[in-house]
Design a protein around this motif. Structure first.
Motif, mmCIF file in Angstrom:
data_model
loop_
_atom_site.group_PDB
_atom_site.id
_atom_site.type_symbol
_atom_site.label_atom_id
_atom_site.label_comp_id
_atom_site.label_asym_id
_atom_site.label_seq_id
_atom_site.Cartn_x
_atom_site.Cartn_y
_atom_site.Cartn_z
ATOM 1 N N VAL A 186 -5.728 -7.318 3.646
ATOM 2 C CA VAL A 186 -5.870 -8.190 2.470
ATOM 3 C C VAL A 186 -5.234 -9.552 2.761
ATOM 4 O O VAL A 186 -5.804 -10.605 2.454
ATOM 5 C CB VAL A 186 -5.207 -7.536 1.241
ATOM 6 N N SER A 187 -4.032 -9.532 3.329
ATOM 7 C CA SER A 187 -3.321 -10.793 3.587
ATOM 8 C C SER A 187 -4.094 -11.672 4.559
ATOM 9 O O SER A 187 -4.162 -12.899 4.382
ATOM 10 C CB SER A 187 -1.912 -10.501 4.115
ATOM 11 N N GLN A 223 -0.094 -9.406 -1.782
ATOM 12 C CA GLN A 223 -0.288 -8.731 -3.057
ATOM 13 C C GLN A 223 1.006 -8.755 -3.868
ATOM 14 O O GLN A 223 2.095 -8.563 -3.332
ATOM 15 C CB GLN A 223 -0.724 -7.293 -2.797
ATOM 16 N N THR A 258 0.840 -1.203 0.000
ATOM 17 C CA THR A 258 0.000 0.000 0.000
ATOM 18 C C THR A 258 0.870 1.246 0.000
ATOM 19 O O THR A 258 0.585 2.231 -0.684
ATOM 20 C CB THR A 258 -0.929 0.007 1.234
ATOM 21 N N HIS A 290 -8.044 0.125 0.787
ATOM 22 C CA HIS A 290 -7.947 -1.050 -0.084
ATOM 23 C C HIS A 290 -9.052 -2.054 0.213
ATOM 24 O O HIS A 290 -9.967 -1.775 0.990
ATOM 25 C CB HIS A 290 -6.535 -1.614 -0.090
ATOM 26 N N THR A 331 2.440 -6.040 5.336
ATOM 27 C CA THR A 331 3.138 -7.187 4.766
ATOM 28 C C THR A 331 4.581 -6.841 4.385
ATOM 29 O O THR A 331 5.324 -7.730 3.969
ATOM 30 C CB THR A 331 2.360 -7.796 3.580
HETATM 31 C C1 MLT Z 1 0.377 -3.564 3.311
HETATM 32 O O1 MLT Z 1 0.514 -2.514 2.676
HETATM 33 O O2 MLT Z 1 1.155 -3.899 4.213
HETATM 34 C C2 MLT Z 1 -0.720 -4.511 2.903
HETATM 35 O O3 MLT Z 1 -1.611 -3.918 2.008
HETATM 36 C C3 MLT Z 1 -1.326 -5.168 4.052
HETATM 37 C C4 MLT Z 1 -2.444 -6.106 3.705
HETATM 38 O O4 MLT Z 1 -3.555 -5.624 3.542
HETATM 39 O O5 MLT Z 1 -2.244 -7.311 3.653
#
Ligand code: MLT
Length: 328
Positions: free
Chosen positions: A166-167, A208, A46, A96, A190
């Motif tokens: 998301v993860s 992602q 992100t 997101h 992440t």
């Molecule tokens: C991040 O930027 O660390 C990710 O988008 C985290 C996630 O949503 O898994």
């Protein structure tokens, strides 16, 4: 005489003949730096997408865009802050699929409504999600991964970026397809989760593509499958989940810009216009495509398309999350 003049001026203002302070503030927007809230750690997907897109937007808006990484609660701490920020265009958020869709089912007392409390600016990029593991994880393909995880789940750790990310959400889908519940290890994004995966401190994760192209190519981690109907040109050797035998794993995330609701429409329009220009800029497109992002076509851009995407994604993820019983 002076008082007659000032009374006349006041009457004109009341009748709307003079420019209101609000109009003056929107006409010359932006007059100072804009804060872009990023809900996860620096260096993660992100954050990287935010820096690429804001680099161009700040040049076309003529003001700097300052990234503020607000961490915690799978991105919902940042989104709460963004929803409650002064709606003047000087605080916006990179939301997101997690913060603005999955979080609705994952947090029964979520402090904001993604489809009500924000003025959508526009979709920035689609980000396909991959099933990944540390490099010495024994399985070499997705079928073997499924068998291995099912047989050894009591000893396995799954990394993620917090409930609502998301993860977390996409590995919740993966684990529910497999019928497993590994030990879950949360990070603030992440970015740090990937560092732990490369170091072999955790076993697997769903992330992602933007975060992992180089690391998969360099063999620092294993990429078993991508959760989209087509392979990614950025990682052409990684099979789709359908090709690899797990078609139920469909996972494409996305990043999008949001302002707090009640941000004046002319300001939101300026931000939407600047984002649109950035998405047409050759260099910006190249940087995003190299990372495996999927760039929105003209019909997928803009405020209404994003509002519709948020509603569709809440509808898509809510039953998946409820069926997966994340609180078990
Ligand atoms: C991040 O930027 O660390 C990710 O988008 C985290 C996630 O949503 O898994």
């Amino acid at each position: 005489m002076g008082s007659i003049l000032s009374r006349a001026l006041a009457a004109l203002v009341a009748l709307g003949f003079a420019a209101s302070p609000a109009a003056a503030q929107t006409d010359d927007y932006p007059r100072r730096a804009i804060t872009l809230i990023v809900p996860f750690a620096a260096g993660g997907p992100t954050d990287v997408i935010s820096r690429i897109i804001s680099d161009y937007m700040s040049r076309s808006l003529g003001q700097s865009i300052v990234i503020e990484n607000t961490l915690g609660a799978g991105g919902t701490t940042a989104s709460t802050r963004a929803a409650r920020a002064t709606p003047d265009g000087y605080t916006i958020e990179m939301g997101h699929m997690g913060t603005h869709a999955a979080s609705v089912a994952l947090y029964p007392n979520l402090a904001y409504k993604p489809d009500v409390d924000f003025a959508p600016i526009g979709l920035v990029a689609g980000t396909p999600v991959l099933i990944l593991a540390k490099k010495d994880f024994p399985p070499n393909d997705l079928k073997a991964f499924v068998t291995y995880v099912k047989g050894n789940v009591a000893t396995l750790n799954m990394a993620h970026a917090g409930v609502g990310s998301v993860s977390f959400t996409t590995c919740l889908l993966l684990n529910s397809i497999l019928g497993v519940k590994p030990t879950s290890v949360p990070f603030n994004g992440t970015g740090p989760a990937l560092t732990a995966l490369i170091a072999g401190q955790v076993d697997y994760m769903c992330d992602q593509i933007v975060n992992v192209v180089q690391q998969v190519q360099a063999g620092q981690i294993k990429g078993y499958a991508i959760g989209t109907p087509e392979r990614s040109p950025a990682l052409p050797n990684v099979p789709t989940s359908r090709e690899a035998g797990l078609p139920e794993f469909q996972a494409q995330a996305w990043n999008a810009l949001f302002a707090p609701k009640d941000t004046p429409q002319p300001i939101v329009d300026k931000l939407t216009g600047a984002l649109d220009k950035a998405l047409d800029d050759e260099q910006t497109r190249k940087r995003l495509l190299e990372l495996g992002s999927v760039l929105p076509g003209k019909a997928e851009r803009g405020q209404q398309a994003l509002a519709a995407l948020v509603r569709r994604e809440i509808d898509r993820w809510t039953p998946i999350i409820k069926a997966a019983n994340p609180t078990d």
